[in-house]
Design an enzyme around this catalytic site. Structure first.
Site, PDB file in Angstrom:
ATOM      1  N   THR A 138       0.828  -1.210   0.000  1.00  0.00           N
ATOM      2  CA  THR A 138       0.000   0.000   0.000  1.00  0.00           C
ATOM      3  C   THR A 138       0.863   1.261   0.000  1.00  0.00           C
ATOM      4  O   THR A 138       1.912   1.310   0.636  1.00  0.00           O
ATOM      5  CB  THR A 138      -0.888  -0.008   1.263  1.00  0.00           C
ATOM      6  OG1 THR A 138      -1.630  -1.224   1.272  1.00  0.00           O
ATOM      7  CG2 THR A 138      -1.841   1.173   1.288  1.00  0.00           C
ATOM      8  N   GLU A 369      -6.498  -5.713   3.875  1.00  0.00           N
ATOM      9  CA  GLU A 369      -6.660  -6.982   3.139  1.00  0.00           C
ATOM     10  C   GLU A 369      -7.903  -6.990   2.255  1.00  0.00           C
ATOM     11  O   GLU A 369      -8.575  -8.001   2.109  1.00  0.00           O
ATOM     12  CB  GLU A 369      -6.687  -8.178   4.105  1.00  0.00           C
ATOM     13  CG  GLU A 369      -5.347  -8.491   4.724  1.00  0.00           C
ATOM     14  CD  GLU A 369      -4.339  -9.014   3.723  1.00  0.00           C
ATOM     15  OE1 GLU A 369      -4.710  -9.216   2.551  1.00  0.00           O
ATOM     16  OE2 GLU A 369      -3.179  -9.191   4.108  1.00  0.00           O
TER      17      GLU A 369
HETATM   18  P1  TGC Z   1      -6.563  -7.715 -11.765  1.00  0.00           P
HETATM   19  O1  TGC Z   1      -6.469  -7.254 -13.187  1.00  0.00           O
HETATM   20  O2  TGC Z   1      -7.825  -8.303 -11.267  1.00  0.00           O
HETATM   21  O3  TGC Z   1      -5.392  -8.784 -11.487  1.00  0.00           O
HETATM   22  C1  TGC Z   1      -4.036  -8.531 -11.796  1.00  0.00           C
HETATM   23  C2  TGC Z   1      -3.340  -9.879 -11.894  1.00  0.00           C
HETATM   24  O4  TGC Z   1      -3.400 -10.553 -10.635  1.00  0.00           O
HETATM   25  C3  TGC Z   1      -4.160 -11.776 -10.744  1.00  0.00           C
HETATM   26  N1  TGC Z   1      -5.008 -11.863  -9.548  1.00  0.00           N
HETATM   27  C4  TGC Z   1      -4.751 -12.672  -8.541  1.00  0.00           C
HETATM   28  N2  TGC Z   1      -3.780 -13.583  -8.362  1.00  0.00           N
HETATM   29  C5  TGC Z   1      -3.771 -14.261  -7.193  1.00  0.00           C
HETATM   30  N3  TGC Z   1      -4.696 -14.046  -6.235  1.00  0.00           N
HETATM   31  C6  TGC Z   1      -5.669 -13.134  -6.366  1.00  0.00           C
HETATM   32  N4  TGC Z   1      -6.540 -12.922  -5.388  1.00  0.00           N
HETATM   33  C7  TGC Z   1      -5.731 -12.402  -7.573  1.00  0.00           C
HETATM   34  N5  TGC Z   1      -6.554 -11.428  -8.039  1.00  0.00           N
HETATM   35  C8  TGC Z   1      -6.093 -11.124  -9.267  1.00  0.00           C
HETATM   36  C9  TGC Z   1      -4.962 -11.628 -12.016  1.00  0.00           C
HETATM   37  O5  TGC Z   1      -5.263 -12.884 -12.587  1.00  0.00           O
HETATM   38  C10 TGC Z   1      -4.015 -10.831 -12.892  1.00  0.00           C
HETATM   39  O6  TGC Z   1      -3.021 -11.709 -13.360  1.00  0.00           O
HETATM   40  P2  TGC Z   1      -2.361 -11.484 -14.828  1.00  0.00           P
HETATM   41  O7  TGC Z   1      -1.438 -12.644 -14.971  1.00  0.00           O
HETATM   42  O8  TGC Z   1      -3.507 -11.478 -15.779  1.00  0.00           O
HETATM   43  O9  TGC Z   1      -1.671 -10.163 -14.753  1.00  0.00           O
HETATM   44  O10 TGC Z   1      -6.080  -6.510 -10.852  1.00  0.00           O
HETATM   45  P3  TGC Z   1      -6.762  -5.110 -10.564  1.00  0.00           P
HETATM   46  O11 TGC Z   1      -5.717  -4.065 -10.765  1.00  0.00           O
HETATM   47  O12 TGC Z   1      -8.046  -4.965 -11.334  1.00  0.00           O
HETATM   48  O13 TGC Z   1      -7.083  -5.203  -8.990  1.00  0.00           O
HETATM   49  C11 TGC Z   1      -7.934  -6.177  -8.499  1.00  0.00           C
HETATM   50  C12 TGC Z   1      -8.223  -5.980  -6.986  1.00  0.00           C
HETATM   51  C13 TGC Z   1      -8.932  -4.665  -6.770  1.00  0.00           C
HETATM   52  C14 TGC Z   1      -9.131  -7.093  -6.540  1.00  0.00           C
HETATM   53  C15 TGC Z   1      -6.947  -6.047  -6.167  1.00  0.00           C
HETATM   54  O14 TGC Z   1      -6.020  -5.166  -6.554  1.00  0.00           O
HETATM   55  C16 TGC Z   1      -7.151  -5.959  -4.677  1.00  0.00           C
HETATM   56  O15 TGC Z   1      -7.274  -7.003  -4.049  1.00  0.00           O
HETATM   57  N6  TGC Z   1      -7.178  -4.744  -3.996  1.00  0.00           N
HETATM   58  C17 TGC Z   1      -7.141  -4.664  -2.534  1.00  0.00           C
HETATM   59  C18 TGC Z   1      -5.723  -4.430  -2.076  1.00  0.00           C
HETATM   60  C19 TGC Z   1      -5.414  -5.072  -0.753  1.00  0.00           C
HETATM   61  O16 TGC Z   1      -6.109  -5.930  -0.254  1.00  0.00           O
HETATM   62  N7  TGC Z   1      -4.296  -4.690  -0.163  1.00  0.00           N
HETATM   63  C20 TGC Z   1      -3.825  -5.320   1.044  1.00  0.00           C
HETATM   64  C21 TGC Z   1      -2.427  -4.870   1.392  1.00  0.00           C
HETATM   65  S1  TGC Z   1      -1.628  -5.851   2.607  1.00  0.00           S
HETATM   66  C22 TGC Z   1      -2.494  -5.586   4.012  1.00  0.00           C
HETATM   67  O17 TGC Z   1      -3.470  -4.922   4.048  1.00  0.00           O
HETATM   68  C23 TGC Z   1      -1.978  -6.252   5.256  1.00  0.00           C
HETATM   69  S2  TGC Z   1      -2.967  -5.914   6.619  1.00  0.00           S
HETATM   70  C24 TGC Z   1      -2.357  -6.923   7.847  1.00  0.00           C
HETATM   71  C25 TGC Z   1      -2.848  -8.340   7.811  1.00  0.00           C
HETATM   72  O18 TGC Z   1      -2.935  -8.960   6.725  1.00  0.00           O
HETATM   73  O19 TGC Z   1      -3.118  -8.871   8.907  1.00  0.00           O
HETATM   74  P1  FAD Z   2      -8.983   3.410  -0.381  1.00  0.00           P
HETATM   75  O1  FAD Z   2      -8.480   2.471  -1.392  1.00  0.00           O
HETATM   76  O2  FAD Z   2      -8.704   4.870  -0.593  1.00  0.00           O
HETATM   77  O3  FAD Z   2     -10.545   3.193  -0.197  1.00  0.00           O
HETATM   78  C1  FAD Z   2     -11.399   4.190   0.398  1.00  0.00           C
HETATM   79  C2  FAD Z   2     -12.846   3.710   0.240  1.00  0.00           C
HETATM   80  O4  FAD Z   2     -13.170   3.558  -1.146  1.00  0.00           O
HETATM   81  C3  FAD Z   2     -13.084   2.324   0.881  1.00  0.00           C
HETATM   82  O5  FAD Z   2     -14.314   2.312   1.542  1.00  0.00           O
HETATM   83  C4  FAD Z   2     -13.134   1.402  -0.320  1.00  0.00           C
HETATM   84  O6  FAD Z   2     -13.909   0.239  -0.107  1.00  0.00           O
HETATM   85  C5  FAD Z   2     -13.783   2.295  -1.364  1.00  0.00           C
HETATM   86  N1  FAD Z   2     -13.512   1.821  -2.724  1.00  0.00           N
HETATM   87  C6  FAD Z   2     -12.305   1.523  -3.266  1.00  0.00           C
HETATM   88  N2  FAD Z   2     -12.453   1.100  -4.524  1.00  0.00           N
HETATM   89  C7  FAD Z   2     -13.784   1.140  -4.801  1.00  0.00           C
HETATM   90  C8  FAD Z   2     -14.577   0.826  -5.945  1.00  0.00           C
HETATM   91  N3  FAD Z   2     -14.023   0.360  -7.059  1.00  0.00           N
HETATM   92  N4  FAD Z   2     -15.918   1.004  -5.855  1.00  0.00           N
HETATM   93  C9  FAD Z   2     -16.491   1.456  -4.714  1.00  0.00           C
HETATM   94  N5  FAD Z   2     -15.804   1.767  -3.598  1.00  0.00           N
HETATM   95  C10 FAD Z   2     -14.472   1.606  -3.655  1.00  0.00           C
HETATM   96  N6  FAD Z   2      -0.940  -2.476   3.591  1.00  0.00           N
HETATM   97  C11 FAD Z   2       0.199  -3.151   3.270  1.00  0.00           C
HETATM   98  O7  FAD Z   2       0.628  -3.140   2.115  1.00  0.00           O
HETATM   99  N7  FAD Z   2       0.892  -3.828   4.231  1.00  0.00           N
HETATM  100  C12 FAD Z   2       0.498  -3.857   5.527  1.00  0.00           C
HETATM  101  O8  FAD Z   2       1.153  -4.494   6.362  1.00  0.00           O
HETATM  102  C13 FAD Z   2      -0.689  -3.153   5.899  1.00  0.00           C
HETATM  103  N8  FAD Z   2      -1.095  -3.120   7.205  1.00  0.00           N
HETATM  104  C14 FAD Z   2      -2.173  -2.328   7.549  1.00  0.00           C
HETATM  105  C15 FAD Z   2      -2.498  -2.191   8.903  1.00  0.00           C
HETATM  106  C16 FAD Z   2      -3.553  -1.354   9.271  1.00  0.00           C
HETATM  107  C17 FAD Z   2      -3.873  -1.160  10.722  1.00  0.00           C
HETATM  108  C18 FAD Z   2      -4.333  -0.705   8.273  1.00  0.00           C
HETATM  109  C19 FAD Z   2      -5.497   0.156   8.657  1.00  0.00           C
HETATM  110  C20 FAD Z   2      -4.007  -0.838   6.935  1.00  0.00           C
HETATM  111  C21 FAD Z   2      -2.913  -1.652   6.559  1.00  0.00           C
HETATM  112  N9  FAD Z   2      -2.528  -1.756   5.215  1.00  0.00           N
HETATM  113  C22 FAD Z   2      -1.391  -2.459   4.874  1.00  0.00           C
HETATM  114  C23 FAD Z   2      -3.206  -0.966   4.202  1.00  0.00           C
HETATM  115  C24 FAD Z   2      -4.545  -1.540   3.737  1.00  0.00           C
HETATM  116  O9  FAD Z   2      -4.377  -2.675   2.943  1.00  0.00           O
HETATM  117  C25 FAD Z   2      -5.286  -0.429   2.955  1.00  0.00           C
HETATM  118  O10 FAD Z   2      -5.646   0.562   3.901  1.00  0.00           O
HETATM  119  C26 FAD Z   2      -6.501  -0.968   2.228  1.00  0.00           C
HETATM  120  O11 FAD Z   2      -6.112  -1.766   1.131  1.00  0.00           O
HETATM  121  C27 FAD Z   2      -7.433   0.148   1.743  1.00  0.00           C
HETATM  122  O12 FAD Z   2      -6.722   1.141   1.071  1.00  0.00           O
HETATM  123  P2  FAD Z   2      -6.941   2.702   1.451  1.00  0.00           P
HETATM  124  O13 FAD Z   2      -6.804   2.843   2.914  1.00  0.00           O
HETATM  125  O14 FAD Z   2      -6.027   3.480   0.583  1.00  0.00           O
HETATM  126  O15 FAD Z   2      -8.438   2.997   1.071  1.00  0.00           O
END
Ligand code: TGC
Ligand code: FAD
Length: 390
Positions: A138, A369
Site C-alpha cells: 500500500t 486486506e
Molecule cells: P486484476 O487485473 O484483477 O489482477 C491482476 C493480476 O493478478 C491476478 N489476480 C490474482 N492472483 C492471485 N490471487 C488473487 N486474489 C488475484 N486477483 C487477481 C490476475 O489474474 C491478474 O493476473 P495477470 O497474470 O492477468 O496479470 O487486478 P486489478 O488491478 O483490477 O485489482 C484487483 C483488486 C482490486 C481485486 C486487487 O487489486 C485488490 O485485491 N485490492 C485490494 C488491495 C489489498 O487488499 N491490499 C492489502 C495490502 S496488505 C495488508 O493490508 C496487510 S494488513 C495486515 C494483515 O494482513 O493482517
Molecule cells: P482506499 O483504497 O482509498 O478506499 C477508500 C474507500 O473507497 C473504501 O471504503 C473502499 O472500499 C472504497 N472503494 C475503493 N475502490 C472502490 C470501488 N471500485 N468502488 C467502490 N468503492 C471503492 N498495507 C500493506 O501493504 N501492508 C500492511 O502491512 C498493511 N497493514 C495495515 C495495517 C492497518 C492497521 C491498516 C489500517 C491498513 C494496513 N494496510 C497495509 C493498508 C490496507 O491494505 C489499505 O488501507 C486498504 O487496502 C485500503 O486502502 P486505502 O486505505 O487506501 O483505502
C-alpha cells in the site's frame, strides 16, 4: 434446567475439527490465554507492543509461517493455521496481525516467489521470530488499487535502485526485512530489502484509534540500491503480491471469529452474573433474543470458515471464495462485537471487557486486506464475468 452450552457447542463445532488441528488450536489457546491476555489491555492502552519479545515467543510456539513447509516451518494444515489465528485474535486482532504479516505475507512471499538463497537466509530466522518481516504494497495514494503504485525500481549497472513511499505497513518500523512491491520498466516486481540498507527509513504512525496493540508504519525508499539477487525471481506482475494476500485473508476468515467468540462468551457470562430489576439479565427475553441472533451469526460464519479450510486443504480454494469468507466473517464479527458492547452497560466501555477493544480493532480489519467493497466486487465479478472495479 439443562446446563448452559457455549455457542460453538450448539453448532457441534468441535466435532468437525480433526484431532491434529484441535491439538494445535488447544496449544495456541493455552499460550494466548496465559501469555497474551493478561498483558493485552496494557499494550492497547499504551499503544506500545513488545514486537520482538512477542515474535520470539510466537516463533517458539511454532505459529510463524506454520502452514509453510521446510526452512523451519511445520507444514501444518490450512485449517490448523486458521484455528491458530482464531485463538490469537480472540485476545486481540493486533496479535493475529503480527502472525499474518510475518507468516502469510512476508514469509509466504519469500517461500513462494524467492530464490533458494533468499529462502535459506530469511525463512529460518523468521520462523523462529528472531527476524521480523513486513510487506509493503500500500502507498499513501494507492490502497484498494495497488496497480497504481508509484514506487519504482530502475536498473543501474546490474543493480536495482528503488524510490517511493509505502504507508500503513504493519511492523514497517521494527522489521529487519521488508518485502517491497514496485513497478519496473517491465512489470510489478517484489524485492527483499534488508531495512538497514542505506536510503530505507521508517516511522510509526501515531494517533491510531484501532489496532493499538500493533505497530503500523510508513517507510520511504530514497535511492535504495540493491543487488540483482534482491528481486523475487518468479513474481512477475500484480498476481505476485495478490497471491500473498490470499494467504493472509484466509487467516482473517478464521481470526475475526475469535474476536467475536470472545466478546459473545464474555457477554453471555456477564448477563448470567448481572442482576437487574431483581433477576439476571440473562433471564430477560430481550437479552436472549440478542444472544440467539449473535450465536447464529457466529456459528454460521465458523461453518463457512471450516468449509473454506477444507477447500484450501484439498488445494481447491479460489480467490473469490476467500472474498466470500473475508467479507462474511468480518461483517458478522463486527455486528456481534458491536451488539455485545451495550449489553455490558458502562463496564462495556472499559478495557476490563474486550468487546469495545475488538470493535475498534475490527475497523482496521474491515479496511485492510481488501475492504468490504473490494470483496463484494470480487464476488460480483465471479458471478457476472464483468469487472466493476474501474
Ligand atoms: P486484476 O487485473 O484483477 O489482477 C491482476 C493480476 O493478478 C491476478 N489476480 C490474482 N492472483 C492471485 N490471487 C488473487 N486474489 C488475484 N486477483 C487477481 C490476475 O489474474 C491478474 O493476473 P495477470 O497474470 O492477468 O496479470 O487486478 P486489478 O488491478 O483490477 O485489482 C484487483 C483488486 C482490486 C481485486 C486487487 O487489486 C485488490 O485485491 N485490492 C485490494 C488491495 C489489498 O487488499 N491490499 C492489502 C495490502 S496488505 C495488508 O493490508 C496487510 S494488513 C495486515 C494483515 O494482513 O493482517
Ligand atoms: P482506499 O483504497 O482509498 O478506499 C477508500 C474507500 O473507497 C473504501 O471504503 C473502499 O472500499 C472504497 N472503494 C475503493 N475502490 C472502490 C470501488 N471500485 N468502488 C467502490 N468503492 C471503492 N498495507 C500493506 O501493504 N501492508 C500492511 O502491512 C498493511 N497493514 C495495515 C495495517 C492497518 C492497521 C491498516 C489500517 C491498513 C494496513 N494496510 C497495509 C493498508 C490496507 O491494505 C489499505 O488501507 C486498504 O487496502 C485500503 O486502502 P486505502 O486505505 O487506501 O483505502
Amino acid at each position: 434446567m439443562p446446563s448452559p452450552q457455549t455457542p460453538f457447542d450448539l453448532f457441534g463445532i468441535d466435532g468437525v475439527i480433526s484431532e491434529t488441528d484441535a491439538a494445535v488450536q488447544d496449544a495456541v489457546r493455552k499460550f494466548a490465554e496465559a501469555k497474551l491476555r493478561p498483558r493485552v489491555a496494557e499494550w492497547y492502552e499504551s499503544g506500545e507492543v513488545p514486537v520482538r519479545e512477542l515474535a520470539a515467543q510466537l516463533g517458539e510456539l511454532g505459529v510463524l509461517g506454520m502452514h509453510l513447509d521446510g526452512y523451519g516451518c511445520q507444514g501444518a494444515s490450512a485449517t490448523a493455521y486458521g484455528l491458530a489465528c482464531l485463538e490469537l485474535e480472540a485476545v486481540d486482532s493486533g496479535l493475529r496481525t503480527l502472525v499474518s504479516v510475518q507468516g502469510s505475507l512476508a514469509m509466504y512471499a519469500i517461500w513462494k516467489w524467492g530464490s533458494s538463497e533468499q529462502k535459506s537466509t530469511w525463512l529460518p530466522p523468521m520462523a523462529r521470530g528472531t527476524a521480523i518481516g513486513c510487506f509493503g504494497l500500500t502507498e499513501p495514494e494507492f490502497g484498494s488499487d495497488p496497480a497504481g503504485m508509484r514506487t519504482f525500481a530502475r536498473r543501474d549497472n546490474g543493480d536495482w535502485v528503488l524510490n517511493g513511499t509505502k504507508k500503513w505497513i504493519t511492523n514497517g518500523s521494527v522489521a529487519d526485512v521488508a518485502i517491497v512491491w514496485a513497478h519496473t520498466d517491465d512489470a510489478i516486481r517484489g524485492f527483499v530489502v534488508p531495512t538497514d540498507t542505506p536510503g530505507f527509513s521508517a516511522v510509526s504512525i501515531p494517533g491510531k484509534l484501532s489496532l493499538r496493540a500493533s505497530v503500523t508504519s510508513e517507510f520511504v525508499l530514497d535511492d535504495v540500491r540493491l543487488p540483482d539477487s534482491a528481486v523475487l525471481p518468479t513474481a512477475i506482475g500484480l498476481g505476485g503480491p495478490l497471491a500473498c494476500l490470499n494467504e493472509a485473508r484466509f487467516g482473517i476468515v478464521f481470526g475475526v471469529i475469535g474476536a467475536a467468540r470472545d466478546s459473545l462468551e464474555t457477554t453471555i457470562a456477564y448477563t448470567m452474573a448481572r442482576e437487574i430489576f431483581g433477576k439476571p439479565l440473562a433471564a430477560y427475553q430481550a437479552t436472549q433474543l440478542k444472544l440467539s441472533n449473535m450465536t447464529l451469526k457466529l456459528g454460521t460464519a465458523m461453518l463457512l470458515a471450516l468449509q473454506l479450510g477444507r477447500l484450501k486443504d484439498s488445494g481447491k480454494l479460489r480467490p473469490e471464495q476467500i472474498s466470500l469468507g473475508k467479507l462474511n466473517s468480518v461483517r458478522e464479527a463486527i455486528d456481534i462485537v458491536r451488539e455485545c458492547r451495550p449489553i455490558l452497560g458502562a463496564n462495556g466501555i472499559t478495557l476490563d471487557y474486550s468487546a469495545l477493544r475488538h470493535a475498534c480493532n475490527l475497523e482496521s480489519v474491515m479496511t485492510y486486506e481488501g475492504t468490504a467493497e473490494i470483496h463484494q466486487l470480487t464476488i460480483g465479478r465471479a458471478l457476472t464475468g464483468q469487472q466493476a472495479f474501474r
